[in-house]
Design an enzyme around this catalytic site. Structure first.
Site, PDB file in Angstrom:
ATOM      1  N   ASP A  34       0.867  -1.192   0.000  1.00 42.72           N
ATOM      2  CA  ASP A  34       0.000   0.000   0.000  1.00 42.72           C
ATOM      3  C   ASP A  34       0.895   1.231   0.000  1.00 42.72           C
ATOM      4  OD1 ASP A  34      -3.266   0.225   1.072  1.00 42.72           O
ATOM      5  OD2 ASP A  34      -2.074   2.073   0.889  1.00 42.72           O
ATOM      6  N   ASN A  87      -5.731  -4.571  -6.422  1.00 42.99           N
ATOM      7  CA  ASN A  87      -6.930  -3.985  -5.823  1.00 42.99           C
ATOM      8  C   ASN A  87      -6.812  -2.489  -5.540  1.00 42.99           C
ATOM      9  OD1 ASN A  87      -9.352  -4.224  -3.739  1.00 42.99           O
ATOM     10  ND2 ASN A  87      -7.619  -3.377  -2.594  1.00 42.99           N
ATOM     11  N   TYR A 160     -13.466   7.895 -12.451  1.00 43.97           N
ATOM     12  CA  TYR A 160     -13.645   6.586 -11.813  1.00 43.97           C
ATOM     13  C   TYR A 160     -14.342   5.629 -12.783  1.00 43.97           C
ATOM     14  CZ  TYR A 160     -14.400   3.101  -8.182  1.00 43.97           C
ATOM     15  OH  TYR A 160     -14.386   1.929  -7.448  1.00 43.97           O
ATOM     16  N   VAL A 193     -19.596  -0.576  -1.373  1.00 42.47           N
ATOM     17  CA  VAL A 193     -19.069  -1.312  -0.225  1.00 42.47           C
ATOM     18  C   VAL A 193     -18.584  -0.290   0.802  1.00 42.47           C
ATOM     19  CG1 VAL A 193     -17.322  -2.974   0.535  1.00 42.47           C
ATOM     20  CG2 VAL A 193     -18.337  -3.215  -1.737  1.00 42.47           C
TER      21      VAL A 193
END
Ligand SMILES: NC(=O)c1ccc[n+]([C@@H]2O[C@H](COP(=O)([O-])OP(=O)(O)OC[C@H]3O[C@@H](n4cnc5c(N)ncnc54)[C@H](O)[C@@H]3O)[C@@H](O)[C@H]2O)c1
Length: 267
Positions: A34, A87, A160, A193
């Site tokens: 990350d 991800n 996005y 989510v």
């Protein structure tokens, strides 16, 4: 996943952290990556403190050299790479209906910032992971796309939607090339989510309610709602699945009238 070597990008929070935790729980050796150093170190430490095999890597996926160094250190430490959960992603940009988010208002730098992480970042990770897995003649790549890449979505920003649409094309294209090397590439496409995406703190109640109205199951997803699907795609139980875009959204995309009900009336 016992003993499998797993890499998760964007593992310091949300869906990525849940993927790392679920993989560790299945016996994998997990490399968490990350850009947020404190978050990824904390996420990895929580796993190692609980007795799981995990390591933290600070990596900005927009930097190809950093991604090359990341996969290099995974191979140095573990010798191979079995599963890559690619991800990492951002939004945090006004939707097309919010001030500054309309097509004629959106600054190019904002567009580029989202594309740099969501699309270029995936490209860099895919290049490195695919190269390793082609040589191994084995491996599984699972990309976090979004239902926003499958249709227009007025409640989400231009970059996005555009980046996640492109991500879907990239996944399908890579699946074609890599199939003959025994490497599978699939995407999960979650609906809304509850995570830290956007980085703007809790959503206003009106926004939460508006999204719930468009979800057949009338609730937001939790990261744990998407991990079972991702783990299936990463396992031999899905050995004939590649190039697929797999929706997990509580029935949100089954409702086709979302766009017309959320668009403003003509001026
Ligand atoms: N939350 C949702 O509703 C939703 C829906 C569909 C798809 N997704 C996708 O799920 C993925 C994970 O997002 P999330 O919802 O868990 O959000 P999140 O913000 O909780 O987690 C994303 C993580 O990615 C990291 N990251 C951001 N930029 C990075 C970079 N340049 N390099 C490395 N890491 C970086 C962040 O630091 C963060 O830890 C994203 O690709 C997102 O687009 C989210």
């Amino acid at each position: 996943m016992d003993g499998q070597i797993v890499l998760v990008t964007g593992a310091g929070s949300g869906i990525g952290q849940a993927l790392a935790n679920a993989s560790a729980g299945k016996g994998a050796v997990v490399h968490l990556a990350d850009v947020a150093a404190d978050a990824v170190r904390k996420a990895a430490a929580e796993l190692t403190d609980a007795g799981y095999a995990a390591a933290a890597h600070v990596c900005d996926v927009t930097d190809p050299d950093a991604v090359r160094a990341l996969t290099g250190s995974v191979i140095d430490a573990s010798g191979r790479l079995d599963v890559a959960f690619l991800n990492a992603g951002i939004n945090g940009v006004p939707s097309m209906l919010q001030p500054g988010g309309a097509i004629d208002e959106l600054p190019f730098e904002v567009w580029r910032r989202v594309l740099a992480v969501n699309l270029d970042g995936l490209f860099h990770c895919l290049q490195q992971c695919a190269g390793i897995m082609k040589e191994q003649h084995a491996g599984n790549i699972v990309v976090t796309a979004s239902t926003a890449g499958l249709r227009a979505e007025p409640r989400v920003s231009y970059p996005y939607v555009a980046s996640k649409s492109a991500v879907i094309g990239l996944v399908r294209q890579a699946a074609l090339e890599l199939a003959r090397f025994g490497v599978r590439v699939n995407a999960i496409a979650p609906g809304p989510v509850v995570t830290n995406i956007g980085g703007n703190g809790p959503r206003p109640a009106s926004s939460v309610a508006a999204w719930e109205d468009s979800i057949a199951m009338r609730r937001w997803g939790h990261p744990s709602d998407v991990t079972a699907l991702a783990l299936l795609l990463a396992s031999d139980d899905s050995s004939w699945m590649t190039g697929g875009i797999h929706v997990v959204d509580g029935g949100a995309s089954a409702l086709s009238q979302i766009t017309s009900t959320t668009l403003p009336a003509p001026d």
